[in-house]
Design a protein around this motif. Structure first.
Motif, mmCIF file in Angstrom:
data_model
loop_
_atom_site.group_PDB
_atom_site.id
_atom_site.type_symbol
_atom_site.label_atom_id
_atom_site.label_comp_id
_atom_site.label_asym_id
_atom_site.label_seq_id
_atom_site.Cartn_x
_atom_site.Cartn_y
_atom_site.Cartn_z
ATOM 1 N N GLU A 144 -12.186 -28.479 25.359
ATOM 2 C CA GLU A 144 -11.507 -28.750 26.628
ATOM 3 C C GLU A 144 -12.442 -28.545 27.814
ATOM 4 N N TRP A 145 -13.304 -27.541 27.730
ATOM 5 C CA TRP A 145 -14.273 -27.336 28.804
ATOM 6 C C TRP A 145 -15.327 -28.449 28.804
ATOM 7 N N ALA A 146 -15.717 -28.914 27.611
ATOM 8 C CA ALA A 146 -16.660 -30.029 27.521
ATOM 9 C C ALA A 146 -16.055 -31.288 28.138
ATOM 10 N N GLU A 147 -14.758 -31.475 27.891
ATOM 11 C CA GLU A 147 -14.054 -32.620 28.468
ATOM 12 C C GLU A 147 -13.978 -32.499 29.989
ATOM 13 N N LYS A 148 -13.739 -31.280 30.456
ATOM 14 C CA LYS A 148 -13.692 -31.038 31.894
ATOM 15 C C LYS A 148 -15.066 -31.321 32.534
ATOM 16 N N PHE A 149 -16.123 -30.991 31.787
ATOM 17 C CA PHE A 149 -17.477 -31.222 32.296
ATOM 18 C C PHE A 149 -17.773 -32.714 32.433
ATOM 19 N N ILE A 150 -17.418 -33.521 31.406
ATOM 20 C CA ILE A 150 -17.739 -34.947 31.514
ATOM 21 C C ILE A 150 -16.854 -35.635 32.551
ATOM 22 N N ASP A 151 -15.657 -35.102 32.776
ATOM 23 C CA ASP A 151 -14.826 -35.595 33.882
ATOM 24 C C ASP A 151 -15.558 -35.363 35.200
ATOM 25 N N HIS A 152 -16.141 -34.181 35.340
ATOM 26 C CA HIS A 152 -16.828 -33.808 36.569
ATOM 27 C C HIS A 152 -18.076 -34.660 36.813
ATOM 28 N N ILE A 153 -18.898 -34.832 35.811
ATOM 29 C CA ILE A 153 -20.176 -35.516 36.027
ATOM 30 C C ILE A 153 -20.017 -37.024 36.192
ATOM 31 N N THR A 154 -18.835 -37.559 35.861
ATOM 32 C CA THR A 154 -18.622 -38.994 36.030
ATOM 33 C C THR A 154 -17.739 -39.319 37.234
ATOM 34 N N ASN A 155 -17.407 -38.316 38.053
ATOM 35 C CA ASN A 155 -16.605 -38.640 39.240
ATOM 36 C C ASN A 155 -17.432 -39.489 40.201
#
Length: 423
Positions: A318-329
């Motif tokens: 879930e944190w990894a998913e949160k990270f890729i959400d962040h870096i692709t904003n």
């Protein structure tokens, strides 16, 4: 998912390492519902493209500041990521996040290497083009978020062309006048199915049909009447001696680039990966979407999408998913474009001056609207060799288009049955 076929040619990258700067100490607080068991990890490990690691720094710093999680990354050759994951996973040393071309997703999922994204919201996916999200989807499930798209466009030498032709008929007329004394009006690796596909698809050919939201490997459109018409059209360029036999085969790409860099070619069909080399050779290049086909349809090129994926071995999904959400904003995607010139599929950025006013980037972005993502299913691997052989057989005069494409279909069907459990 759209009825499509698709590409690819994955860009080659090499193994290297870079450590990202992070907080001196990782936070160990918990956030209910975040990560596995609610535990906030001290760090996440990311595998990034060769020479692209520094483009992550901007996004990493803001993520680390907000969440107190250190991000470590290293650069890995994308063609070796699946193999390396298969080794590192059981050993307990696999990363949390990787970046792979979208046509590798199907094989990676089949091997159990990637995790489905389960917490990504519709609000997040809506910031990307529909086709790029399709590319990140396998069997109806989302396995990543897109970071960059690439597709062939018309690249031209402004010393010979003041503006790009709007139609292939115009381009052919220009080539007939320009091609002489060792110079060529237009060059393309049309014996290579990656490039030829755009013409077949534009005429109505396709690789796999669609059934219940997934590719139907029993529905092959590689030899339908429209595909035959497309290969016949491609062959006219060779029959009229506008495309030389000298750029056929595995050395065709280097021959094409060499001629263009020497100032002997007015235009080529190529991707953004070629821009820097052409500019370094001193060519003043322009770029535009591929000209319309004689039937009035666009050249529907293959689109490659690079994405960020969570590995199945991560204990912090879930944190990894949160990270890729962040870096692709949008903000981080824009910064990445500034540093890498990779075209982001974030729809809001297509109208941003940083891309809209950049002729080269804009050409790729516009062509991507007519492009189709490569099928990411394992069966696609059976398509490339037979189709490449079919087109080469036609342009070298060894068979007509129908016979060559019929044979290609037969080979594809036999190989899928033999190598993919008869799907």
């Amino acid at each position: 998912m759209k009825k499509a076929l698709s590409v690819f040619m994955t860009s080659a990258l090499t193994v290297g390492m870079l450590a990202a700067c992070g907080p001196e100490e990782g936070a160990t607080s918990t956030t209910p519902g975040s990560g596995s068991g609610g535990e906030k990890p001290e760090k996440l490990v990311v595998w990034e493209d060769k020479d692209k690691g520094p483009a992550l720094d901007y996004a990493i710093k803001s993520f680390e500041k907000e969440h107190g999680i250190k991000i470590e990354y290293k650069e890995v050759e994308t063609t070796k990521i699946q193999e390396q994951l298969a080794l590192d996973g059981p050993a307990g040393t696999a990363p949390d996040v990787v970046t792979i071309p979208h046509d590798n997703i199907g094989p990676a999922v089949t091997k159990g290497l990637l995790a489905e994204l389960t917490t990504t919201s519709d609000e997040t996916t809506s910031r990307f083009s529909e086709s790029s999200i399709d590319a990140m989807t396998f069997d109806g499930k989302l396995y990543g978020l897109p970071k960059a798209t690439e597709t062939p466009v018309l690249v031209y030498n402004k010393a010979f062309m003041k503006e790009a032709p709007k139609t292939m008929d115009e381009l052919k007329a220009f080539s007939e006048d320009f091609t002489k004394d060792g110079k060529y009006g237009f060059l393309a690796l049309l014996d290579n199915y990656y490039f030829a596909h755009g013409f077949l698809s534009g005429y109505g050919g396709y690789v796999f049909g669609e059934k219940d939201g997934s590719f139907d490997t029993k529905d092959l459109g590689v030899n339908n009447a429209e595909a035959v018409e497309a290969v016949d059209y491609i062959n006219t360029w060779y029959q009229d001696k506008l495309l030389p036999n000298g750029i056929i085969g595995e050395n065709g790409g280097s021959a094409l680039d060499g001629l263009f860099n020497e100032g002997k070619v007015a235009s080529v069909m190529n991707g953004a990966w070629s821009f820097q080399g052409y500019k370094a050779a001193g060519i003043d290049i322009g770029a535009a979407p591929m000209p319309k086909l004689p039937n009035g349809e666009p050249v529907k090129t293959f689109m490659g999408v690079k994405g960020w994926n969570v590995t199945s071995f991560s204990t912090n999904k879930e944190w990894a998913e949160k990270f890729i959400d962040h870096i692709t904003n949008d903000e981080n995607a824009k910064k990445r474009f500034e540093l890498t010139q990779e075209i982001p599929p974030n729809t809001a950025l297509l109208e941003d001056p940083i891309i809209k006013d950049n002729e080269l980037a804009s050409a790729v972005a516009m062509q991507s609207q007519d492009a189709v993502p490569m099928p990411s299913i394992p069966e696609m691997s059976e398509v490339w060799p037979p189709m490449q052989s079919a087109v080469q057989t036609v342009i070298t005069g060894k068979a007509d288009s129908k016979k060559a494409l019929d044979e290609a279909r037969k080979t594809i069907e036999e190989n899928i049955k033999a190598n993919h459990s008869g799907k």
